[in-house]
Write a protein that holds these residues in place. Structure first.
Motif, PDB file in Angstrom:
ATOM      1  N   PRO A 112      10.958  -1.450   4.614  1.00  0.00           N
ATOM      2  CA  PRO A 112       9.952  -2.553   4.003  1.00  0.00           C
ATOM      3  C   PRO A 112      11.365  -2.789   2.513  1.00  0.00           C
ATOM      4  O   PRO A 112      11.430  -3.311   2.245  1.00  0.00           O
ATOM      5  CB  PRO A 112       8.474  -2.714   2.944  1.00  0.00           C
ATOM      6  CG  PRO A 112       7.826  -2.246   4.460  1.00  0.00           C
ATOM      7  CD  PRO A 112       9.023  -0.856   5.020  1.00  0.00           C
ATOM      8  N   ALA A 127      -1.333   5.901  13.363  1.00  0.00           N
ATOM      9  CA  ALA A 127      -3.020   6.088  12.629  1.00  0.00           C
ATOM     10  C   ALA A 127      -3.914   5.471  12.843  1.00  0.00           C
ATOM     11  O   ALA A 127      -3.834   4.049  13.382  1.00  0.00           O
ATOM     12  CB  ALA A 127      -2.474   7.586  11.644  1.00  0.00           C
ATOM     13  N   GLU A 154      -5.330  11.819   3.059  1.00  0.00           N
ATOM     14  CA  GLU A 154      -5.434  10.122   2.826  1.00  0.00           C
ATOM     15  C   GLU A 154      -4.828   9.414   1.198  1.00  0.00           C
ATOM     16  O   GLU A 154      -5.049  10.617   0.845  1.00  0.00           O
ATOM     17  CB  GLU A 154      -7.110  10.157   2.882  1.00  0.00           C
ATOM     18  CG  GLU A 154      -7.690   9.797   4.214  1.00  0.00           C
ATOM     19  CD  GLU A 154      -9.244   9.648   4.115  1.00  0.00           C
ATOM     20  OE1 GLU A 154      -9.592   9.073   3.097  1.00  0.00           O
ATOM     21  OE2 GLU A 154      -9.397  10.041   5.325  1.00  0.00           O
ATOM     22  N   ASN A 155      -4.155   8.883   1.881  1.00  0.00           N
ATOM     23  CA  ASN A 155      -3.654   7.836   0.863  1.00  0.00           C
ATOM     24  C   ASN A 155      -3.115   8.837  -0.776  1.00  0.00           C
ATOM     25  O   ASN A 155      -3.079   9.384  -1.943  1.00  0.00           O
ATOM     26  CB  ASN A 155      -5.399   7.651  -0.398  1.00  0.00           C
ATOM     27  CG  ASN A 155      -5.203   6.428  -1.461  1.00  0.00           C
ATOM     28  OD1 ASN A 155      -3.518   6.118  -1.884  1.00  0.00           O
ATOM     29  ND2 ASN A 155      -5.531   6.398  -2.951  1.00  0.00           N
ATOM     30  N   ARG A 159      -4.409   1.390  -1.197  1.00  0.00           N
ATOM     31  CA  ARG A 159      -3.793   1.969  -1.142  1.00  0.00           C
ATOM     32  C   ARG A 159      -1.822   1.483  -1.476  1.00  0.00           C
ATOM     33  O   ARG A 159      -1.728   0.294  -2.450  1.00  0.00           O
ATOM     34  CB  ARG A 159      -3.134   1.748   0.370  1.00  0.00           C
ATOM     35  CG  ARG A 159      -4.475   2.434   1.272  1.00  0.00           C
ATOM     36  CD  ARG A 159      -3.905   4.082   0.840  1.00  0.00           C
ATOM     37  NE  ARG A 159      -5.452   4.461   1.811  1.00  0.00           N
ATOM     38  CZ  ARG A 159      -6.718   4.417   1.737  1.00  0.00           C
ATOM     39  NH1 ARG A 159      -7.159   4.553   0.417  1.00  0.00           N
ATOM     40  NH2 ARG A 159      -7.274   5.470   2.741  1.00  0.00           N
ATOM     41  N   THR A 160      -0.994   2.798  -1.385  1.00  0.00           N
ATOM     42  CA  THR A 160       0.370   1.531  -1.859  1.00  0.00           C
ATOM     43  C   THR A 160       1.089   0.921  -1.071  1.00  0.00           C
ATOM     44  O   THR A 160       1.661   1.384  -0.035  1.00  0.00           O
ATOM     45  CB  THR A 160       1.082   2.985  -2.818  1.00  0.00           C
ATOM     46  OG1 THR A 160       0.481   3.411  -3.435  1.00  0.00           O
ATOM     47  CG2 THR A 160       1.970   2.767  -3.547  1.00  0.00           C
ATOM     48  N   PHE A 179       3.070  -4.039   6.563  1.00  0.00           N
ATOM     49  CA  PHE A 179       2.405  -3.495   6.283  1.00  0.00           C
ATOM     50  C   PHE A 179       2.680  -2.712   8.338  1.00  0.00           C
ATOM     51  O   PHE A 179       2.534  -3.398   9.219  1.00  0.00           O
ATOM     52  CB  PHE A 179       0.889  -4.003   6.644  1.00  0.00           C
ATOM     53  CG  PHE A 179       0.167  -4.376   5.391  1.00  0.00           C
ATOM     54  CD1 PHE A 179       0.401  -5.548   5.291  1.00  0.00           C
ATOM     55  CD2 PHE A 179      -0.837  -3.631   4.831  1.00  0.00           C
ATOM     56  CE1 PHE A 179       0.249  -6.416   4.172  1.00  0.00           C
ATOM     57  CE2 PHE A 179      -1.112  -4.099   3.844  1.00  0.00           C
ATOM     58  CZ  PHE A 179      -0.847  -5.325   3.111  1.00  0.00           C
ATOM     59  N   GLY A 180       3.015  -1.220   7.938  1.00  0.00           N
ATOM     60  CA  GLY A 180       3.186  -0.475   8.995  1.00  0.00           C
ATOM     61  C   GLY A 180       2.062  -0.441   9.605  1.00  0.00           C
ATOM     62  O   GLY A 180       0.806   0.436   8.929  1.00  0.00           O
TER      63      GLY A 180
HETATM   64  C1  LIG Z   1       6.038   3.712  -3.033  1.00  0.00           C
HETATM   65  C2  LIG Z   1       4.860   3.646  -1.519  1.00  0.00           C
HETATM   66  C3  LIG Z   1       5.219   2.435  -1.291  1.00  0.00           C
HETATM   67  C4  LIG Z   1       4.654   2.091   0.047  1.00  0.00           C
HETATM   68  N1  LIG Z   1       5.245   0.989   0.679  1.00  0.00           N
HETATM   69  C5  LIG Z   1       4.335   0.210   2.068  1.00  0.00           C
HETATM   70  C6  LIG Z   1       4.570  -0.175   2.591  1.00  0.00           C
HETATM   71  O1  LIG Z   1       5.509  -1.512   2.162  1.00  0.00           O
HETATM   72  N2  LIG Z   1       4.564  -0.194   3.524  1.00  0.00           N
HETATM   73  C7  LIG Z   1       3.891   0.703   4.762  1.00  0.00           C
HETATM   74  O2  LIG Z   1       3.143   1.146   5.659  1.00  0.00           O
HETATM   75  N3  LIG Z   1       3.625   1.568   3.929  1.00  0.00           N
HETATM   76  C8  LIG Z   1       4.315   1.371   2.678  1.00  0.00           C
HETATM   77  N4  LIG Z   1       3.584   3.008   2.305  1.00  0.00           N
HETATM   78  C9  LIG Z   1       3.274   3.595   2.559  1.00  0.00           C
HETATM   79  C10 LIG Z   1       0.895   3.490   2.579  1.00  0.00           C
HETATM   80  O3  LIG Z   1       1.228   3.325   1.098  1.00  0.00           O
HETATM   81  C11 LIG Z   1       0.657   4.592   3.566  1.00  0.00           C
HETATM   82  O4  LIG Z   1       0.748   5.267   4.689  1.00  0.00           O
HETATM   83  C12 LIG Z   1      -0.640   5.179   3.261  1.00  0.00           C
HETATM   84  O5  LIG Z   1      -1.993   5.930   3.783  1.00  0.00           O
HETATM   85  C13 LIG Z   1      -1.962   3.845   4.330  1.00  0.00           C
HETATM   86  O6  LIG Z   1      -3.088   4.060   4.029  1.00  0.00           O
HETATM   87  P1  LIG Z   1      -4.243   3.989   5.243  1.00  0.00           P
HETATM   88  O7  LIG Z   1      -5.585   3.857   4.674  1.00  0.00           O
HETATM   89  O8  LIG Z   1      -3.628   3.153   7.144  1.00  0.00           O
HETATM   90  O9  LIG Z   1      -3.908   5.653   5.868  1.00  0.00           O
HETATM   91  P2  LIG Z   1      -4.934   6.668   4.974  1.00  0.00           P
HETATM   92  O10 LIG Z   1      -6.013   7.212   4.477  1.00  0.00           O
HETATM   93  O11 LIG Z   1      -4.244   6.463   3.741  1.00  0.00           O
HETATM   94  O12 LIG Z   1      -4.654   8.048   5.932  1.00  0.00           O
HETATM   95  C14 LIG Z   1      -5.069   8.405   7.019  1.00  0.00           C
HETATM   96  C15 LIG Z   1      -4.358   8.907   8.282  1.00  0.00           C
HETATM   97  O13 LIG Z   1      -2.997   8.466   8.725  1.00  0.00           O
HETATM   98  C16 LIG Z   1      -1.876   9.081   8.719  1.00  0.00           C
HETATM   99  N5  LIG Z   1      -0.750   7.921   7.818  1.00  0.00           N
HETATM  100  C17 LIG Z   1      -0.618   8.047   6.725  1.00  0.00           C
HETATM  101  N6  LIG Z   1       0.390   7.340   6.223  1.00  0.00           N
HETATM  102  C18 LIG Z   1       1.148   7.155   7.747  1.00  0.00           C
HETATM  103  C19 LIG Z   1       2.330   6.015   8.080  1.00  0.00           C
HETATM  104  N7  LIG Z   1       2.755   5.468   7.534  1.00  0.00           N
HETATM  105  N8  LIG Z   1       2.654   7.070   9.106  1.00  0.00           N
HETATM  106  C20 LIG Z   1       1.994   7.836  10.493  1.00  0.00           C
HETATM  107  N9  LIG Z   1       0.850   8.634   9.812  1.00  0.00           N
HETATM  108  C21 LIG Z   1       0.162   7.937   8.289  1.00  0.00           C
HETATM  109  C22 LIG Z   1      -2.447  10.056   7.842  1.00  0.00           C
HETATM  110  O14 LIG Z   1      -2.087  11.374   8.471  1.00  0.00           O
HETATM  111  C23 LIG Z   1      -3.794  10.462   7.217  1.00  0.00           C
HETATM  112  O15 LIG Z   1      -4.724  11.342   8.321  1.00  0.00           O
HETATM  113  C24 LIG Z   1       4.298   3.273   0.748  1.00  0.00           C
HETATM  114  C25 LIG Z   1       3.737   4.145   0.329  1.00  0.00           C
HETATM  115  C26 LIG Z   1       4.809   4.855  -1.099  1.00  0.00           C
HETATM  116  C27 LIG Z   1       4.099   5.537  -1.802  1.00  0.00           C
END
Ligand SMILES: Cc1cc2nc3c(=O)[nH]c(=O)nc-3n(C[C@H](O)[C@H](O)[C@H](O)COP(=O)(O)OP(=O)(O)OC[C@H]3O[C@@H](n4cnc5c(N)ncnc54)[C@H](O)[C@@H]3O)c2cc1C
Length: 231
Positions: free
Chosen positions: A114, A68, A219-220, A46-47, A64-65
């Motif tokens: 962040p 979900a 996702e992602n 993930r990013t 890390f926020g």
């Molecule tokens: C340039 C960039 C920088 C980032 N920097 C950060 C960082 O420093 N800290 C951080 O916490 N995140 C950051 N993110 C966001 C992070 O990459 C995504 O939230 C990521 O999808 C989290 O992965 P996961 O495996 O938890 O969820 P995923 O498997 O990707 O998604 C699962 C489900 O969760 C939900 N979901 C995903 N992200 C969020 C969210 N943020 N809020 C609410 N619901 C969500 C979606 O609806 C999806 O259906 C960044 C993204 C980008 C593009």
């Protein structure tokens, strides 16, 4: 990992040490790829944002926020000192004010906090920064450090994620003179705010820096989504 701290109810700070000699941190608000082990023996990528990088000590800080139930969020919820993860390549640059900008307005949700915190730490004195960060819980607001003159509002999510951020954009008055608008949040809300600042507020396109940080029910989601497909 050298330390893991729950800094607010929905934000986990990880400080990592490792093979980071010569790593390029990409500057304020830069992003890069994090790889962690997945439940099925695979790897999840993930990013994330370089919250801080101490080159001398070789220490990388990531916030890390928690939201979900995605695999990265699950990993972060139970992360512990000693856990290992990988980072890929170099970080991609974030935001630096345009030449001559006297102000910036930043719209962010909890996972772009962040980036906002890192950007604010880099701004010079004499600059004005107006910041809106939508948080899950009022207790997720953090201290923001900056040499710039910062005014920050922390709307709390109510129902649809980022709806409060879109509402804040609808009421914002941009300062006079040259300045930038930066947007980092959910993809649909990012487009709503983008349309408003380019349309109703007449911001020049070159002064807009927008990126989807995630997309509802995806996702992602791609880290290349700047909303520019809408013109
Ligand atoms: C340039 C960039 C920088 C980032 N920097 C950060 C960082 O420093 N800290 C951080 O916490 N995140 C950051 N993110 C966001 C992070 O990459 C995504 O939230 C990521 O999808 C989290 O992965 P996961 O495996 O938890 O969820 P995923 O498997 O990707 O998604 C699962 C489900 O969760 C939900 N979901 C995903 N992200 C969020 C969210 N943020 N809020 C609410 N619901 C969500 C979606 O609806 C999806 O259906 C960044 C993204 C980008 C593009």
């Amino acid at each position: 990992m050298a330390s893991v701290t729950r800094i607010t109810p929905n934000l986990v700070r990880v400080v990592a040490t490792g093979e980071l000699d010569g790593w390029n941190d990409g500057g304020p608000g830069a992003h890069f790829k994090v790889f962690v082990p997945a439940a099925d023996d695979g790897t999840v990528m993930r990013t994330y944002t370089v919250r801080a990088f101490d080159r001398t000590e070789g220490r990388l800080t990531i916030d890390f926020g928690l939201h979900a139930d995605g695999p990265m969020t699950k990993w972060a919820r139970s992360a512990a000192v000693g856990d290992r993860f990988a980072v890929a390549g170099e970080a991609r640059p974030g935001y630096a004010p345009s030449d001559g900008a006297r102000w910036c307005v930043l719209f962010a949700d909890h996972c772009a906090l962040p980036a906002v915190a890192s950007v604010l730490e880099s701004l010079p004195s004499g600059m004005e920064a107006i910041v809106f960060v939508e948080v899950t819980d009022a207790a997720d607001a953090t201290e923001l450090k900056s040499a710039a003159e910062v005014s920050a509002a922390w709307p709390v999510e109510s129902g649809r994620p980022c709806a409060e951020l879109v509402a804040a954009a609808g009421n914002v008055v941009l300062p006079d003179g040259p300045g930038d608008v930066w947007i980092g949040c959910e993809a649909g809300a990012m487009r709503d705010i983008r349309r408003h600042v380019l349309g109703e507020l007449g911001l020049p396109r070159a002064a807009l820096h927008s990126r989807a940080y995630w997309k509802q029910d995806v996702e992602n989601h791609s880290d290349h989504d700047t909303g520019s497909d809408e013109g």
